[in-house]
Design an enzyme around this catalytic site. Structure first.
Site, PDB file in Angstrom:
ATOM      1  N   PRO A  14       9.848   9.581   7.432  1.00  0.00           N
ATOM      2  CA  PRO A  14      11.187   9.076   7.145  1.00  0.00           C
ATOM      3  C   PRO A  14      11.210   7.851   6.244  1.00  0.00           C
ATOM      4  CG  PRO A  14      10.605   8.670   9.446  1.00  0.00           C
ATOM      5  CD  PRO A  14       9.533   9.531   8.863  1.00  0.00           C
ATOM      6  N   ASN A  15      12.231   7.852   5.408  1.00  0.00           N
ATOM      7  CA  ASN A  15      12.577   6.761   4.491  1.00  0.00           C
ATOM      8  C   ASN A  15      11.651   6.629   3.289  1.00  0.00           C
ATOM      9  OD1 ASN A  15      14.870   5.920   6.039  1.00  0.00           O
ATOM     10  ND2 ASN A  15      13.405   5.076   7.513  1.00  0.00           N
ATOM     11  N   ARG A  22      13.662   0.873  -1.897  1.00  0.00           N
ATOM     12  CA  ARG A  22      13.630   0.327  -0.542  1.00  0.00           C
ATOM     13  C   ARG A  22      12.631  -0.832  -0.471  1.00  0.00           C
ATOM     14  NH1 ARG A  22      10.419   2.793   4.533  1.00  0.00           N
ATOM     15  NH2 ARG A  22      11.051   1.236   6.045  1.00  0.00           N
ATOM     16  N   TYR A  27       7.116  -2.471  -0.413  1.00  0.00           N
ATOM     17  CA  TYR A  27       6.644  -1.119  -0.712  1.00  0.00           C
ATOM     18  C   TYR A  27       6.395  -0.848  -2.191  1.00  0.00           C
ATOM     19  CZ  TYR A  27       7.950  -0.220   4.110  1.00  0.00           C
ATOM     20  OH  TYR A  27       8.042  -0.263   5.474  1.00  0.00           O
ATOM     21  N   ASN A  79       1.408  10.103   5.926  1.00  0.00           N
ATOM     22  CA  ASN A  79       2.064   8.818   6.126  1.00  0.00           C
ATOM     23  C   ASN A  79       3.244   9.107   7.051  1.00  0.00           C
ATOM     24  OD1 ASN A  79       3.525   6.458   6.122  1.00  0.00           O
ATOM     25  ND2 ASN A  79       3.246   6.068   3.939  1.00  0.00           N
ATOM     26  N   ALA A  82       7.809   5.561  10.178  1.00  0.00           N
ATOM     27  CA  ALA A  82       8.261   5.063  11.478  1.00  0.00           C
ATOM     28  C   ALA A  82       7.811   5.944  12.639  1.00  0.00           C
ATOM     29  CB  ALA A  82       9.781   4.925  11.482  1.00  0.00           C
ATOM     30  N   GLU A 103      -4.736   9.149   7.932  1.00  0.00           N
ATOM     31  CA  GLU A 103      -3.477   8.428   8.110  1.00  0.00           C
ATOM     32  C   GLU A 103      -3.393   7.337   7.049  1.00  0.00           C
ATOM     33  OE1 GLU A 103      -1.349   5.630  11.534  1.00  0.00           O
ATOM     34  OE2 GLU A 103      -3.189   6.704  12.024  1.00  0.00           O
ATOM     35  N   HIS A 105      -0.826   4.261   5.251  1.00  0.00           N
ATOM     36  CA  HIS A 105       0.380   3.427   5.272  1.00  0.00           C
ATOM     37  C   HIS A 105       0.368   2.550   4.034  1.00  0.00           C
ATOM     38  CE1 HIS A 105       1.325   4.623   9.333  1.00  0.00           C
ATOM     39  NE2 HIS A 105       0.045   4.474   9.604  1.00  0.00           N
ATOM     40  N   ARG A 112       2.552  -6.897  10.298  1.00  0.00           N
ATOM     41  CA  ARG A 112       3.996  -6.752  10.502  1.00  0.00           C
ATOM     42  C   ARG A 112       4.348  -6.918  11.982  1.00  0.00           C
ATOM     43  NH1 ARG A 112       6.184  -1.849   7.235  1.00  0.00           N
ATOM     44  NH2 ARG A 112       8.110  -2.954   7.709  1.00  0.00           N
TER      45      ARG A 112
END
Length: 153
Positions: A14-15, A22, A27, A79, A82, A103, A105, A112
């Site tokens: 998502p996103n 964004r 990012y 990725n 969320a 994985e 990111h 974070r």
């Protein structure tokens, strides 16, 4: 695997469709389409077939993971965004298809918020790359090309 024409599916959660607009300070300015174009070119150089999927919906991501097995996908670069911190369903789908995955990111999740420090995927992934922006996807593809990723890890 590259010599056997690896078939790598990039799955983005998502996103990530908002990349480029964004939170560019976090990012970056590249869009997901820009990143996919770069990875397609790198895949061609490495003789690796690449495919891409992005969804904001957990069920669609699960369905795409299931479909990957029927398409003889050799590796997934994931990725989960969320869903990293919430999705047992995606975890179970990955375990169910038994396709090795990395994985990725874009941001360093460990720098974070505390809730982002836990991943439902890291312990079953062949490897985890975080904090290198879009370069992380490239690093994952190169790891596959270098035959450092397999289903026995």
């Amino acid at each position: 695997m590259a010599s056997n024409m690896a078939n790598v599916l990039f799955i983005n959660g998502p996103n990530l469709n908002l990349l480029g607009t964004r939170e560019p300070g976090l990012y970056g300015n590249q869009t997901l389409a820009d990143i996919e174009e770069t990875l397609t070119a790198l895949g061609e150089e490495l003789s690796i077939r690449t495919g891409f999927f992005q969804s904001n919906h957990e069920g669609a991501l699960v369905d795409r993971i299931h479909q990957a097995r029927d398409e003889s996908v050799s590796h997934i670069i994931l990725n989960p965004a969320a869903y990293t911190h919430t999705s047992v369903a995606i975890r179970d789908a990955l375990l169910g298809v038994a396709i090795p995955f990395i994985e990725v990111h874009l941001s360093n999740v460990h720098k974070r918020e505390a809730f982002r420090h836990h991943s439902y995927f890291s312990d079953i992934a062949c490897g985890v790359i975080c904090g290198f922006g879009p370069e992380g996807y490239r690093m994952a593809l190169l790891a596959i090309a270098n035959e450092t990723v397999n289903g026995n890890e």
